[in-house]
Enzyme design. Structure first.
Site, PDB file in Angstrom:
ATOM      1  N   LYS A 189       0.776  -1.208   0.103  1.00 27.76           N
ATOM      2  CA  LYS A 189      -0.050  -0.023   0.072  1.00 27.76           C
ATOM      3  C   LYS A 189       0.972   1.337  -0.088  1.00 27.76           C
ATOM      4  O   LYS A 189       0.440   2.263  -0.437  1.00 27.76           O
ATOM      5  CB  LYS A 189      -0.921  -0.034   1.008  1.00 27.76           C
ATOM      6  CG  LYS A 189      -0.455  -0.261   2.346  1.00 27.76           C
ATOM      7  CD  LYS A 189       0.036   0.812   3.290  1.00 27.76           C
ATOM      8  CE  LYS A 189       1.012   0.698   4.392  1.00 27.76           C
ATOM      9  NZ  LYS A 189       1.222   1.455   5.402  1.00 27.76           N
ATOM     10  N   ASP A 242      -6.044   0.255   5.582  1.00 27.67           N
ATOM     11  CA  ASP A 242      -4.562   0.719   5.472  1.00 27.67           C
ATOM     12  C   ASP A 242      -4.214   1.657   4.260  1.00 27.67           C
ATOM     13  O   ASP A 242      -3.547   2.759   4.420  1.00 27.67           O
ATOM     14  CB  ASP A 242      -3.429  -0.358   5.393  1.00 27.67           C
ATOM     15  CG  ASP A 242      -2.244   0.108   6.278  1.00 27.67           C
ATOM     16  OD1 ASP A 242      -2.169   1.107   6.876  1.00 27.67           O
ATOM     17  OD2 ASP A 242      -1.360  -0.739   6.488  1.00 27.67           O
ATOM     18  N   ASN A 254       5.130   8.130   3.187  1.00 27.25           N
ATOM     19  CA  ASN A 254       4.991   7.647   1.632  1.00 27.25           C
ATOM     20  C   ASN A 254       4.236   8.596   0.961  1.00 27.25           C
ATOM     21  O   ASN A 254       4.735   9.008  -0.111  1.00 27.25           O
ATOM     22  CB  ASN A 254       4.560   6.099   1.367  1.00 27.25           C
ATOM     23  CG  ASN A 254       5.651   5.086   2.313  1.00 27.25           C
ATOM     24  OD1 ASN A 254       6.741   4.836   1.478  1.00 27.25           O
ATOM     25  ND2 ASN A 254       5.428   4.701   3.224  1.00 27.25           N
TER      26      ASN A 254
END
Ligand SMILES: NC(=O)c1ccc[n+]([C@@H]2O[C@H](COP(=O)([O-])OP(=O)(O)OC[C@H]3O[C@@H](n4cnc5c(N)ncnc54)[C@H](O)[C@@H]3O)[C@@H](O)[C@H]2O)c1
Length: 316
Positions: A189, A242, A254
Protein backbone atom coordinates in the site's frame (compact mmCIF):
# COMPACT_ATOMS: atom_id res chain seq x y z
CA UNK A 1 0.88 -11.35 34.29
CA UNK A 2 2.26 -11.13 30.71
CA UNK A 3 5.67 -9.68 29.94
CA UNK A 4 5.77 -7.84 26.60
CA UNK A 5 9.10 -6.64 25.28
CA UNK A 6 8.94 -4.09 22.48
CA UNK A 7 12.10 -4.09 20.37
CA UNK A 8 12.42 -0.53 19.13
CA UNK A 9 11.16 2.50 21.07
CA UNK A 10 10.37 4.58 17.99
CA UNK A 11 7.10 6.14 16.93
CA UNK A 12 5.13 2.87 16.74
CA UNK A 13 6.89 1.00 19.56
CA UNK A 14 6.07 3.82 21.94
CA UNK A 15 2.45 4.08 20.78
CA UNK A 16 2.07 0.34 21.33
CA UNK A 17 3.54 0.71 24.82
CA UNK A 18 0.76 3.21 25.59
CA UNK A 19 -1.82 0.61 24.51
CA UNK A 20 -0.24 -2.31 26.36
CA UNK A 21 0.30 -0.17 29.46
CA UNK A 22 -3.48 0.15 29.88
CA UNK A 23 -3.62 -3.32 31.42
CA UNK A 24 -2.28 -3.84 34.91
CA UNK A 25 -1.69 -7.47 34.02
CA UNK A 26 0.90 -6.41 31.41
CA UNK A 27 4.56 -5.78 32.21
CA UNK A 28 5.86 -3.60 29.36
CA UNK A 29 9.54 -3.14 28.51
CA UNK A 30 10.76 -0.92 25.67
CA UNK A 31 14.20 -1.86 24.36
CA UNK A 32 16.15 0.76 22.47
CA UNK A 33 19.71 1.31 21.26
CA UNK A 34 19.23 5.05 21.82
CA UNK A 35 20.48 5.96 25.30
CA UNK A 36 18.74 9.35 25.32
CA UNK A 37 15.41 7.67 24.53
CA UNK A 38 15.90 5.10 27.33
CA UNK A 39 16.76 7.89 29.79
CA UNK A 40 13.79 10.04 28.73
CA UNK A 41 11.34 7.16 29.22
CA UNK A 42 12.77 6.09 32.59
CA UNK A 43 13.25 9.59 34.03
CA UNK A 44 10.32 11.54 32.56
CA UNK A 45 7.86 8.87 31.38
CA UNK A 46 8.01 10.44 27.93
CA UNK A 47 9.62 9.69 24.58
CA UNK A 48 9.79 13.22 23.26
CA UNK A 49 12.00 12.26 20.32
CA UNK A 50 9.44 9.89 18.81
CA UNK A 51 6.04 10.59 20.41
CA UNK A 52 6.02 14.13 21.65
CA UNK A 53 3.37 15.24 24.11
CA UNK A 54 2.35 11.74 25.23
CA UNK A 55 2.80 10.68 28.85
CA UNK A 56 3.62 7.02 29.44
CA UNK A 57 2.51 5.03 32.46
CA UNK A 58 5.29 5.03 35.08
CA UNK A 59 5.13 1.22 35.11
CA UNK A 60 6.53 1.17 31.53
CA UNK A 61 10.30 0.74 31.66
CA UNK A 62 12.95 1.19 29.00
CA UNK A 63 16.26 -0.61 28.69
CA UNK A 64 19.29 -0.75 26.41
CA UNK A 65 20.12 -4.29 27.55
CA UNK A 66 18.60 -6.80 25.15
CA UNK A 67 19.36 -9.93 27.19
CA UNK A 68 17.83 -8.67 30.43
CA UNK A 69 14.87 -7.17 28.58
CA UNK A 70 13.98 -10.46 26.89
CA UNK A 71 14.36 -12.65 29.98
CA UNK A 72 11.01 -14.36 30.68
CA UNK A 73 9.27 -12.51 27.85
CA UNK A 74 5.85 -13.82 26.81
CA UNK A 75 5.74 -11.60 23.72
CA UNK A 76 8.65 -10.07 21.77
CA UNK A 77 7.38 -7.32 19.47
CA UNK A 78 9.59 -6.21 16.57
CA UNK A 79 8.93 -2.52 16.00
CA UNK A 80 11.83 -1.45 13.82
CA UNK A 81 12.03 -0.47 10.12
CA UNK A 82 11.97 -3.40 7.68
CA UNK A 83 15.69 -3.08 6.85
CA UNK A 84 16.54 -3.40 10.57
CA UNK A 85 14.45 -6.51 11.38
CA UNK A 86 17.30 -8.87 10.40
CA UNK A 87 19.84 -6.79 12.37
CA UNK A 88 17.79 -7.00 15.58
CA UNK A 89 16.86 -10.67 14.97
CA UNK A 90 20.56 -11.57 14.77
CA UNK A 91 21.14 -9.96 18.17
CA UNK A 92 18.00 -11.48 19.73
CA UNK A 93 18.74 -15.03 18.50
CA UNK A 94 18.99 -17.31 21.52
CA UNK A 95 17.55 -14.65 23.85
CA UNK A 96 13.83 -14.96 23.08
CA UNK A 97 12.34 -17.65 25.36
CA UNK A 98 10.87 -20.77 23.74
CA UNK A 99 7.40 -20.03 25.14
CA UNK A 100 7.32 -16.49 23.69
CA UNK A 101 5.19 -15.36 20.78
CA UNK A 102 6.94 -13.09 18.29
CA UNK A 103 4.90 -10.17 16.97
CA UNK A 104 5.90 -8.05 14.01
CA UNK A 105 4.34 -4.62 13.65
CA UNK A 106 6.74 -3.55 10.91
CA UNK A 107 5.40 -3.03 7.43
CA UNK A 108 7.61 -3.59 4.43
CA UNK A 109 9.62 -6.19 2.55
CA UNK A 110 13.29 -6.91 3.05
CA UNK A 111 15.53 -5.24 0.48
CA UNK A 112 17.66 -7.66 -1.57
CA UNK A 113 15.93 -10.85 -0.37
CA UNK A 114 12.41 -9.48 -1.18
CA UNK A 115 11.18 -11.47 1.83
CA UNK A 116 8.16 -10.70 3.97
CA UNK A 117 9.24 -9.80 7.50
CA UNK A 118 7.74 -12.94 9.05
CA UNK A 119 9.86 -14.97 6.59
CA UNK A 120 12.96 -13.13 7.82
CA UNK A 121 12.00 -13.79 11.47
CA UNK A 122 11.30 -17.47 10.70
CA UNK A 123 14.93 -17.85 9.66
CA UNK A 124 16.00 -17.05 13.23
CA UNK A 125 13.26 -18.26 15.57
CA UNK A 126 11.09 -21.40 15.86
CA UNK A 127 8.51 -19.38 17.85
CA UNK A 128 4.99 -18.71 16.54
CA UNK A 129 4.69 -15.36 14.76
CA UNK A 130 1.85 -12.84 14.66
CA UNK A 131 1.88 -9.98 12.15
CA UNK A 132 -0.13 -6.79 12.58
CA UNK A 133 -1.89 -4.95 9.77
CA UNK A 134 -4.51 -2.27 9.36
CA UNK A 135 -4.81 1.51 9.60
CA UNK A 136 -2.81 2.53 12.65
CA UNK A 137 -0.87 5.78 12.50
CA UNK A 138 1.29 5.78 15.64
CA UNK A 139 0.80 9.47 16.40
CA UNK A 140 -2.96 8.92 16.57
CA UNK A 141 -2.83 5.57 18.38
CA UNK A 142 -0.47 7.01 21.02
CA UNK A 143 -3.17 9.62 21.71
CA UNK A 144 -5.71 6.83 22.15
CA UNK A 145 -7.71 7.38 18.96
CA UNK A 146 -10.00 4.36 18.41
CA UNK A 147 -7.99 2.17 16.06
CA UNK A 148 -8.99 -1.06 14.29
CA UNK A 149 -6.24 -3.49 13.40
CA UNK A 150 -5.85 -7.07 12.25
CA UNK A 151 -3.59 -9.67 13.85
CA UNK A 152 -2.62 -12.53 11.54
CA UNK A 153 -1.00 -15.87 12.31
CA UNK A 154 -1.17 -19.40 10.99
CA UNK A 155 -1.80 -20.55 14.58
CA UNK A 156 -5.30 -19.72 15.84
CA UNK A 157 -4.56 -20.42 19.54
CA UNK A 158 -1.74 -17.89 19.41
CA UNK A 159 -4.07 -15.32 17.87
CA UNK A 160 -6.58 -15.57 20.70
CA UNK A 161 -3.90 -15.23 23.40
CA UNK A 162 -2.36 -12.21 21.61
CA UNK A 163 -5.77 -10.58 21.31
CA UNK A 164 -6.46 -11.00 25.02
CA UNK A 165 -3.16 -9.32 25.92
CA UNK A 166 -3.11 -6.49 23.31
CA UNK A 167 -6.77 -5.46 22.96
CA UNK A 168 -8.11 -2.40 24.79
CA UNK A 169 -11.31 -0.37 24.45
CA UNK A 170 -9.60 1.80 21.77
CA UNK A 171 -7.30 -0.80 20.14
CA UNK A 172 -9.71 -3.23 18.53
CA UNK A 173 -8.32 -6.40 17.03
CA UNK A 174 -9.73 -8.57 14.22
CA UNK A 175 -8.12 -11.94 13.57
CA UNK A 176 -6.93 -13.53 10.34
CA UNK A 177 -4.96 -16.58 9.26
CA UNK A 178 -3.89 -14.93 5.98
CA UNK A 179 -0.36 -13.93 6.97
CA UNK A 180 0.76 -13.54 3.34
CA UNK A 181 -2.14 -11.23 2.44
CA UNK A 182 -1.82 -9.06 5.56
CA UNK A 183 1.93 -8.62 5.15
CA UNK A 184 1.77 -7.90 1.43
CA UNK A 185 -1.03 -5.35 1.88
CA UNK A 186 1.01 -3.58 4.58
CA UNK A 187 4.06 -3.38 2.34
CA UNK A 188 2.50 -2.67 -1.04
CA UNK A 189 0.00 0.00 0.00
CA UNK A 190 3.00 2.31 0.46
CA UNK A 191 3.44 2.35 -3.34
CA UNK A 192 -0.12 3.59 -3.82
CA UNK A 193 0.44 6.16 -1.04
CA UNK A 194 3.34 7.62 -3.04
CA UNK A 195 0.95 8.15 -5.97
CA UNK A 196 -1.63 9.69 -3.60
CA UNK A 197 1.12 12.13 -2.58
CA UNK A 198 1.82 12.90 -6.24
CA UNK A 199 -1.89 13.77 -6.57
CA UNK A 200 -1.55 16.19 -3.64
CA UNK A 201 1.71 17.65 -4.93
CA UNK A 202 0.24 18.33 -8.36
CA UNK A 203 -2.72 20.09 -6.74
CA UNK A 204 -5.40 17.62 -7.82
CA UNK A 205 -8.30 16.93 -5.52
CA UNK A 206 -10.66 14.25 -4.28
CA UNK A 207 -11.78 12.88 -7.67
CA UNK A 208 -8.22 11.95 -8.50
CA UNK A 209 -7.32 10.74 -4.99
CA UNK A 210 -10.37 8.45 -4.84
CA UNK A 211 -9.51 7.06 -8.27
CA UNK A 212 -5.96 6.31 -7.15
CA UNK A 213 -7.19 4.54 -4.00
CA UNK A 214 -9.74 2.48 -5.91
CA UNK A 215 -7.46 1.49 -8.80
CA UNK A 216 -4.61 0.94 -6.33
CA UNK A 217 -6.79 -1.49 -4.39
CA UNK A 218 -7.52 -3.49 -7.56
CA UNK A 219 -3.80 -3.68 -8.36
CA UNK A 220 -2.94 -4.76 -4.80
CA UNK A 221 -5.53 -7.51 -5.20
CA UNK A 222 -3.87 -8.84 -8.35
CA UNK A 223 -0.47 -9.10 -6.65
CA UNK A 224 -1.72 -10.46 -3.34
CA UNK A 225 -3.73 -13.24 -5.03
CA UNK A 226 -0.83 -14.16 -7.29
CA UNK A 227 1.47 -14.45 -4.26
CA UNK A 228 -0.92 -16.75 -2.36
CA UNK A 229 -2.88 -14.24 -0.24
CA UNK A 230 -6.66 -13.86 -0.12
CA UNK A 231 -8.63 -11.30 -2.11
CA UNK A 232 -10.86 -10.80 0.96
CA UNK A 233 -7.81 -9.56 2.91
CA UNK A 234 -7.33 -6.81 0.33
CA UNK A 235 -10.84 -5.51 1.06
CA UNK A 236 -10.32 -5.70 4.84
CA UNK A 237 -8.59 -3.43 7.39
CA UNK A 238 -5.23 -4.72 6.17
CA UNK A 239 -5.80 -3.60 2.58
CA UNK A 240 -8.55 -1.03 2.09
CA UNK A 241 -8.27 0.31 5.65
CA UNK A 242 -4.53 0.82 5.52
CA UNK A 243 -4.69 2.17 1.97
CA UNK A 244 -7.20 4.87 2.92
CA UNK A 245 -5.17 5.99 5.94
CA UNK A 246 -1.81 6.07 4.15
CA UNK A 247 -3.22 7.85 1.11
CA UNK A 248 -4.95 10.56 3.15
CA UNK A 249 -3.06 11.10 6.42
CA UNK A 250 -0.74 14.11 6.71
CA UNK A 251 1.50 11.84 8.85
CA UNK A 252 2.04 9.24 6.09
CA UNK A 253 5.67 9.45 5.06
CA UNK A 254 5.10 7.63 1.75
CA UNK A 255 2.33 10.07 0.79
CA UNK A 256 4.55 13.00 1.80
CA UNK A 257 7.39 11.57 -0.25
CA UNK A 258 5.23 11.53 -3.38
CA UNK A 259 3.99 15.02 -2.64
CA UNK A 260 7.52 16.41 -2.28
CA UNK A 261 8.68 14.73 -5.50
CA UNK A 262 5.69 16.17 -7.38
CA UNK A 263 6.57 19.61 -6.00
CA UNK A 264 10.02 19.37 -7.56
CA UNK A 265 12.21 18.02 -4.74
CA UNK A 266 14.83 15.41 -5.57
CA UNK A 267 14.54 11.98 -3.92
CA UNK A 268 17.46 12.81 -1.62
CA UNK A 269 15.89 16.12 -0.59
CA UNK A 270 12.53 14.44 0.01
CA UNK A 271 14.13 11.67 2.10
CA UNK A 272 16.02 14.20 4.16
CA UNK A 273 12.90 16.28 4.83
CA UNK A 274 10.99 13.16 5.94
CA UNK A 275 13.90 11.90 8.02
CA UNK A 276 12.67 8.30 8.18
CA UNK A 277 12.65 5.30 5.86
CA UNK A 278 10.19 5.55 2.94
CA UNK A 279 9.19 1.89 2.60
CA UNK A 280 7.32 2.39 -0.70
CA UNK A 281 10.54 3.16 -2.56
CA UNK A 282 11.82 -0.38 -1.94
CA UNK A 283 8.39 -1.98 -2.30
CA UNK A 284 7.87 -0.62 -5.81
CA UNK A 285 11.07 -2.28 -7.04
CA UNK A 286 9.95 -5.63 -5.60
CA UNK A 287 6.41 -5.18 -6.95
CA UNK A 288 7.78 -4.45 -10.44
CA UNK A 289 9.64 -7.78 -10.43
CA UNK A 290 6.42 -9.62 -9.52
CA UNK A 291 4.39 -7.69 -12.12
CA UNK A 292 6.89 -8.49 -14.87
CA UNK A 293 7.18 -12.15 -13.86
CA UNK A 294 3.42 -12.76 -13.86
CA UNK A 295 2.57 -10.19 -16.58
CA UNK A 296 0.03 -8.39 -14.36
CA UNK A 297 -1.96 -5.39 -15.59
CA UNK A 298 -1.03 -2.77 -12.97
CA UNK A 299 -0.58 0.63 -14.69
CA UNK A 300 -0.66 2.66 -11.47
CA UNK A 301 2.19 0.74 -9.83
CA UNK A 302 4.12 0.87 -13.14
CA UNK A 303 3.69 4.66 -13.11
CA UNK A 304 5.06 4.95 -9.57
CA UNK A 305 8.02 2.81 -10.69
CA UNK A 306 8.67 5.19 -13.61
CA UNK A 307 8.49 8.27 -11.36
CA UNK A 308 10.53 6.91 -8.46
CA UNK A 309 13.03 4.57 -10.12
CA UNK A 310 13.31 5.90 -13.67
CA UNK A 311 12.95 9.54 -12.55
CA UNK A 312 10.18 10.33 -15.04
CA UNK A 313 8.13 13.52 -14.64
CA UNK A 314 5.48 13.06 -11.89
CA UNK A 315 2.03 12.58 -13.38
CA UNK A 316 -1.08 10.58 -12.53
N1 LIG B 1 4.77 5.04 12.61
C1 LIG B 1 3.62 4.51 12.24
O1 LIG B 1 2.58 5.18 12.20
C2 LIG B 1 3.56 3.05 11.90
C3 LIG B 1 2.31 2.46 11.72
C4 LIG B 1 2.24 1.11 11.42
C5 LIG B 1 3.40 0.37 11.28
N2 LIG B 1 4.60 0.98 11.42
C6 LIG B 1 5.79 0.17 11.21
O2 LIG B 1 6.53 0.07 12.40
C7 LIG B 1 7.91 -0.06 12.09
C8 LIG B 1 8.67 0.98 12.89
O3 LIG B 1 8.24 2.26 12.43
P1 LIG B 1 8.38 3.56 13.32
O4 LIG B 1 7.50 4.58 12.68
O5 LIG B 1 8.19 3.26 14.75
O6 LIG B 1 9.90 3.94 13.04
P2 LIG B 1 10.80 4.97 13.86
O7 LIG B 1 11.82 5.47 12.91
O8 LIG B 1 9.97 5.94 14.60
O9 LIG B 1 11.52 4.03 14.97
C9 LIG B 1 12.44 3.06 14.57
C10 LIG B 1 13.03 2.37 15.78
O10 LIG B 1 14.02 1.45 15.28
C11 LIG B 1 15.21 1.64 16.03
N3 LIG B 1 16.38 1.32 15.22
C12 LIG B 1 16.77 1.89 14.06
N4 LIG B 1 17.93 1.34 13.64
C13 LIG B 1 18.28 0.40 14.56
C14 LIG B 1 19.34 -0.52 14.68
N5 LIG B 1 20.31 -0.60 13.77
N6 LIG B 1 19.37 -1.34 15.76
C15 LIG B 1 18.40 -1.30 16.69
N7 LIG B 1 17.34 -0.45 16.63
C16 LIG B 1 17.29 0.38 15.57
C17 LIG B 1 15.22 3.10 16.42
O11 LIG B 1 16.06 3.30 17.53
C18 LIG B 1 13.75 3.30 16.76
O12 LIG B 1 13.51 2.85 18.06
C19 LIG B 1 8.05 0.14 10.56
O13 LIG B 1 8.22 -1.07 9.92
C20 LIG B 1 6.74 0.75 10.18
O14 LIG B 1 6.35 0.40 8.88
C21 LIG B 1 4.72 2.29 11.75
Amino acid sequence: MSKIVILGAGNMGTALAVVLGEKETNEVVLWSVEEDVVADINSNNTNSKYLEGVKLRSSIKASGDLKTSLTNADFAVFSVPSNIVRVVAEQAKGLIPEKAVIVDIGKGLEKNSDKRLSEVLNEFFPNPIVVIGGPSIANELGRKAPTFVVFASEKEDVLSSAKSVFETDYYKISLSTDVVGVELCGALKNIIAIMAGVVDGLGYSTNTKAGVISNGLEELGLIVEKMGGLKSTVYSLAGLGDLVVTCTSPHSRNRRFGELIAKGKSKDEARELIGQVVEGEKAVVIAKKIIDEFKLDTPLIEKVYKIIVLNEKPDV
